[in-house]
Write an enzyme that holds these catalytic residues in place. Sequence first.
Site, PDB file in Angstrom:
ATOM      1  N   PRO A  10       1.607 -45.765 -28.328  1.00 55.78           N
ATOM      2  CA  PRO A  10       2.619 -45.617 -27.289  1.00 55.78           C
ATOM      3  C   PRO A  10       2.771 -46.828 -26.381  1.00 55.78           C
ATOM      4  O   PRO A  10       1.793 -47.439 -25.967  1.00 55.78           O
ATOM      5  CB  PRO A  10       2.126 -44.400 -26.490  1.00 55.78           C
ATOM      6  CG  PRO A  10       0.701 -44.231 -26.866  1.00 55.78           C
ATOM      7  CD  PRO A  10       0.557 -44.750 -28.258  1.00 55.78           C
ATOM      8  N   ASN A  11       4.030 -47.112 -26.095  1.00 55.64           N
ATOM      9  CA  ASN A  11       4.469 -48.144 -25.149  1.00 55.64           C
ATOM     10  C   ASN A  11       4.317 -49.573 -25.657  1.00 55.64           C
ATOM     11  O   ASN A  11       4.755 -50.509 -24.994  1.00 55.64           O
ATOM     12  CB  ASN A  11       3.758 -47.989 -23.785  1.00 55.64           C
ATOM     13  CG  ASN A  11       4.095 -46.655 -23.139  1.00 55.64           C
ATOM     14  OD1 ASN A  11       5.274 -46.303 -23.057  1.00 55.64           O
ATOM     15  ND2 ASN A  11       3.099 -45.918 -22.712  1.00 55.64           N
ATOM     16  N   ARG A  18       7.151 -56.443 -19.797  1.00 60.24           N
ATOM     17  CA  ARG A  18       6.495 -56.215 -18.501  1.00 60.24           C
ATOM     18  C   ARG A  18       5.018 -56.535 -18.617  1.00 60.24           C
ATOM     19  O   ARG A  18       4.498 -56.675 -19.720  1.00 60.24           O
ATOM     20  CB  ARG A  18       6.668 -54.737 -18.084  1.00 60.24           C
ATOM     21  CG  ARG A  18       8.065 -54.429 -17.579  1.00 60.24           C
ATOM     22  CD  ARG A  18       8.293 -52.949 -17.371  1.00 60.24           C
ATOM     23  NE  ARG A  18       7.120 -52.297 -16.814  1.00 60.24           N
ATOM     24  CZ  ARG A  18       6.726 -51.066 -17.143  1.00 60.24           C
ATOM     25  NH1 ARG A  18       7.395 -50.370 -18.040  1.00 60.24           N
ATOM     26  NH2 ARG A  18       5.668 -50.520 -16.592  1.00 60.24           N
ATOM     27  N   TYR A  23      -0.754 -58.435 -20.952  1.00 61.90           N
ATOM     28  CA  TYR A  23      -0.496 -58.347 -22.393  1.00 61.90           C
ATOM     29  C   TYR A  23       0.186 -59.589 -22.982  1.00 61.90           C
ATOM     30  O   TYR A  23       0.453 -59.625 -24.182  1.00 61.90           O
ATOM     31  CB  TYR A  23       0.353 -57.103 -22.690  1.00 61.90           C
ATOM     32  CG  TYR A  23      -0.308 -55.814 -22.263  1.00 61.90           C
ATOM     33  CD1 TYR A  23      -1.499 -55.393 -22.862  1.00 61.90           C
ATOM     34  CD2 TYR A  23       0.242 -55.017 -21.258  1.00 61.90           C
ATOM     35  CE1 TYR A  23      -2.118 -54.214 -22.451  1.00 61.90           C
ATOM     36  CE2 TYR A  23      -0.370 -53.832 -20.855  1.00 61.90           C
ATOM     37  CZ  TYR A  23      -1.553 -53.436 -21.456  1.00 61.90           C
ATOM     38  OH  TYR A  23      -2.165 -52.279 -21.068  1.00 61.90           O
ATOM     39  N   ASN A  79      -3.984 -50.250 -32.964  1.00 60.02           N
ATOM     40  CA  ASN A  79      -3.957 -50.326 -31.504  1.00 60.02           C
ATOM     41  C   ASN A  79      -3.333 -49.020 -31.046  1.00 60.02           C
ATOM     42  O   ASN A  79      -2.105 -48.868 -31.055  1.00 60.02           O
ATOM     43  CB  ASN A  79      -3.149 -51.527 -31.011  1.00 60.02           C
ATOM     44  CG  ASN A  79      -3.220 -51.649 -29.490  1.00 60.02           C
ATOM     45  OD1 ASN A  79      -3.664 -50.719 -28.800  1.00 60.02           O
ATOM     46  ND2 ASN A  79      -2.796 -52.797 -28.969  1.00 60.02           N
ATOM     47  N   ALA A  82      -2.760 -46.008 -25.146  1.00 57.92           N
ATOM     48  CA  ALA A  82      -3.464 -45.067 -24.261  1.00 57.92           C
ATOM     49  C   ALA A  82      -4.068 -43.884 -25.024  1.00 57.92           C
ATOM     50  O   ALA A  82      -5.003 -43.239 -24.519  1.00 57.92           O
ATOM     51  CB  ALA A  82      -2.514 -44.571 -23.176  1.00 57.92           C
ATOM     52  N   HIS A  85      -7.902 -43.481 -25.383  1.00 56.71           N
ATOM     53  CA  HIS A  85      -8.764 -42.890 -24.353  1.00 56.71           C
ATOM     54  C   HIS A  85      -8.628 -41.372 -24.261  1.00 56.71           C
ATOM     55  O   HIS A  85      -9.287 -40.750 -23.438  1.00 56.71           O
ATOM     56  CB  HIS A  85      -8.436 -43.535 -22.999  1.00 56.71           C
ATOM     57  CG  HIS A  85      -8.226 -45.015 -23.081  1.00 56.71           C
ATOM     58  ND1 HIS A  85      -9.226 -45.884 -23.488  1.00 56.71           N
ATOM     59  CD2 HIS A  85      -7.126 -45.803 -22.872  1.00 56.71           C
ATOM     60  CE1 HIS A  85      -8.751 -47.123 -23.489  1.00 56.71           C
ATOM     61  NE2 HIS A  85      -7.479 -47.099 -23.130  1.00 56.71           N
ATOM     62  N   ASP A  92     -10.364 -37.433 -35.259  1.00 56.39           N
ATOM     63  CA  ASP A  92     -10.580 -36.535 -36.398  1.00 56.39           C
ATOM     64  C   ASP A  92      -9.847 -37.023 -37.650  1.00 56.39           C
ATOM     65  O   ASP A  92     -10.367 -36.901 -38.765  1.00 56.39           O
ATOM     66  CB  ASP A  92     -10.110 -35.120 -36.055  1.00 56.39           C
ATOM     67  CG  ASP A  92     -11.042 -34.395 -35.089  1.00 56.39           C
ATOM     68  OD1 ASP A  92     -12.171 -34.884 -34.856  1.00 56.39           O
ATOM     69  OD2 ASP A  92     -10.638 -33.343 -34.547  1.00 56.39           O
ATOM     70  N   GLU A 103     -10.322 -51.014 -34.839  1.00 52.19           N
ATOM     71  CA  GLU A 103      -9.704 -50.695 -33.542  1.00 52.19           C
ATOM     72  C   GLU A 103      -9.408 -52.007 -32.821  1.00 52.19           C
ATOM     73  O   GLU A 103     -10.274 -52.887 -32.731  1.00 52.19           O
ATOM     74  CB  GLU A 103     -10.673 -49.849 -32.707  1.00 52.19           C
ATOM     75  CG  GLU A 103     -10.175 -49.590 -31.294  1.00 52.19           C
ATOM     76  CD  GLU A 103     -11.189 -48.821 -30.432  1.00 52.19           C
ATOM     77  OE1 GLU A 103     -12.244 -48.405 -30.962  1.00 52.19           O
ATOM     78  OE2 GLU A 103     -10.908 -48.663 -29.239  1.00 52.19           O
ATOM     79  N   HIS A 105      -7.509 -53.992 -29.374  1.00 55.74           N
ATOM     80  CA  HIS A 105      -6.841 -53.991 -28.072  1.00 55.74           C
ATOM     81  C   HIS A 105      -6.481 -55.413 -27.689  1.00 55.74           C
ATOM     82  O   HIS A 105      -7.297 -56.330 -27.865  1.00 55.74           O
ATOM     83  CB  HIS A 105      -7.723 -53.353 -26.997  1.00 55.74           C
ATOM     84  CG  HIS A 105      -8.063 -51.946 -27.328  1.00 55.74           C
ATOM     85  ND1 HIS A 105      -7.132 -50.922 -27.231  1.00 55.74           N
ATOM     86  CD2 HIS A 105      -9.186 -51.397 -27.825  1.00 55.74           C
ATOM     87  CE1 HIS A 105      -7.690 -49.804 -27.640  1.00 55.74           C
ATOM     88  NE2 HIS A 105      -8.932 -50.058 -28.017  1.00 55.74           N
ATOM     89  N   SER A 107      -5.870 -56.441 -24.571  1.00 56.10           N
ATOM     90  CA  SER A 107      -6.626 -56.757 -23.354  1.00 56.10           C
ATOM     91  C   SER A 107      -8.094 -56.384 -23.551  1.00 56.10           C
ATOM     92  O   SER A 107      -8.441 -55.619 -24.460  1.00 56.10           O
ATOM     93  CB  SER A 107      -6.042 -55.975 -22.171  1.00 56.10           C
ATOM     94  OG  SER A 107      -6.179 -54.578 -22.388  1.00 56.10           O
ATOM     95  N   ARG A 112     -11.299 -53.662 -17.355  1.00 54.15           N
ATOM     96  CA  ARG A 112     -10.192 -53.020 -16.632  1.00 54.15           C
ATOM     97  C   ARG A 112     -10.659 -51.692 -16.001  1.00 54.15           C
ATOM     98  O   ARG A 112     -11.849 -51.505 -15.781  1.00 54.15           O
ATOM     99  CB  ARG A 112      -9.011 -52.829 -17.602  1.00 54.15           C
ATOM    100  CG  ARG A 112      -8.498 -54.178 -18.151  1.00 54.15           C
ATOM    101  CD  ARG A 112      -7.310 -54.007 -19.062  1.00 54.15           C
ATOM    102  NE  ARG A 112      -6.168 -53.456 -18.347  1.00 54.15           N
ATOM    103  CZ  ARG A 112      -5.081 -52.964 -18.957  1.00 54.15           C
ATOM    104  NH1 ARG A 112      -5.017 -52.949 -20.285  1.00 54.15           N
ATOM    105  NH2 ARG A 112      -4.080 -52.498 -18.249  1.00 54.15           N
TER     106      ARG A 112
HETATM  107  O1  CA2 Z   1      -5.005 -53.699 -24.507  1.00 51.80           O
HETATM  108  C1  CA2 Z   1      -4.441 -52.945 -25.307  1.00 51.80           C
HETATM  109  O2  CA2 Z   1      -3.978 -53.327 -26.384  1.00 51.80           O
HETATM  110  C2  CA2 Z   1      -4.226 -51.465 -24.951  1.00 51.80           C
HETATM  111  O3  CA2 Z   1      -4.453 -50.699 -26.125  1.00 51.80           O
HETATM  112  C3  CA2 Z   1      -2.794 -51.344 -24.479  1.00 51.80           C
HETATM  113  C4  CA2 Z   1      -2.436 -49.957 -23.950  1.00 51.80           C
HETATM  114  C5  CA2 Z   1      -3.477 -49.477 -22.930  1.00 51.80           C
HETATM  115  O4  CA2 Z   1      -3.202 -48.140 -22.554  1.00 51.80           O
HETATM  116  C6  CA2 Z   1      -4.891 -49.568 -23.468  1.00 51.80           C
HETATM  117  O5  CA2 Z   1      -5.797 -49.161 -22.462  1.00 51.80           O
HETATM  118  C7  CA2 Z   1      -5.216 -50.990 -23.884  1.00 51.80           C
HETATM  119  C8  CA2 Z   1      -1.064 -49.977 -23.251  1.00 51.80           C
HETATM  120  C9  CA2 Z   1       0.041 -50.448 -24.120  1.00 51.80           C
HETATM  121  C10 CA2 Z   1       1.305 -50.570 -23.287  1.00 51.80           C
HETATM  122  O6  CA2 Z   1       1.764 -51.875 -23.395  1.00 51.80           O
HETATM  123  C11 CA2 Z   1       2.717 -52.325 -22.514  1.00 51.80           C
HETATM  124  C12 CA2 Z   1       3.105 -53.628 -22.656  1.00 51.80           C
HETATM  125  C13 CA2 Z   1       4.066 -54.141 -21.797  1.00 51.80           C
HETATM  126  C14 CA2 Z   1       4.602 -53.356 -20.801  1.00 51.80           C
HETATM  127  C15 CA2 Z   1       4.201 -52.041 -20.667  1.00 51.80           C
HETATM  128  C16 CA2 Z   1       3.257 -51.523 -21.536  1.00 51.80           C
END
Ligand code: CA2
Length: 149
Positions: A10-11, A18, A23, A79, A82, A85, A92, A103, A105, A107, A112
């Site tokens: 997601p996202n 942003r 990121y 990846n 969210a 977590h 599963d 896995e 990420h 960041s 964080r």
């Molecule tokens: O660091 C990562 O790749 C994460 O998997 C990214 C997730 C975050 O919830 C994880 O804790 C770490 C968030 C992805 C959302 O990415 C965005 C990028 C630009 C603007 C908004 C969201």
Amino acid sequence: MKSVLILNGPNLNLLGTREPHVYGSQTLTDVQQLCERACVANGLVLDFRQSNHEGELVDWIHEAGRAQAAGTLAGVILNAGAYTHTSIALHDAIKGTGITLIELHISNVHAREAFRHHSYISPAAKAVMAGFGVNGYPLAIAGLAQLAT
Ligand code: CA2
């Protein structure tokens, strides 16, 4: 030639629009191009996907399990965003299919907020990468190619 399935949760479709301080400024399409080049260099075929829906990610992991059993898939790079977590369903699915999964990420989640420190994916993953920015994707492809040989 075996394929590598890269799943983005997601996202991640918002990448580059942003939060560039967290990121980076590259878009998900840019990341796909980085992955394409890394796959060519490592003799793999790329299958790159993104979904904002947990169940769709679960379905894709099941599909990967069938492909790995058939010998056509080297493994999955996930990846989970969210869902990392929160998702026992993804945990599963990975355990249930027995797929080779890295896995990933962008960041360093451990530097964080505390809620990002726990992962439901890590206990089911073969390897974990975090904090290399989007360059983690080609690094993970090279790592998966090593694991597969
Ligand atoms: O660091 C990562 O790749 C994460 O998997 C990214 C997730 C975050 O919830 C994880 O804790 C770490 C968030 C992805 C959302 O990415 C965005 C990028 C630009 C603007 C908004 C969201």
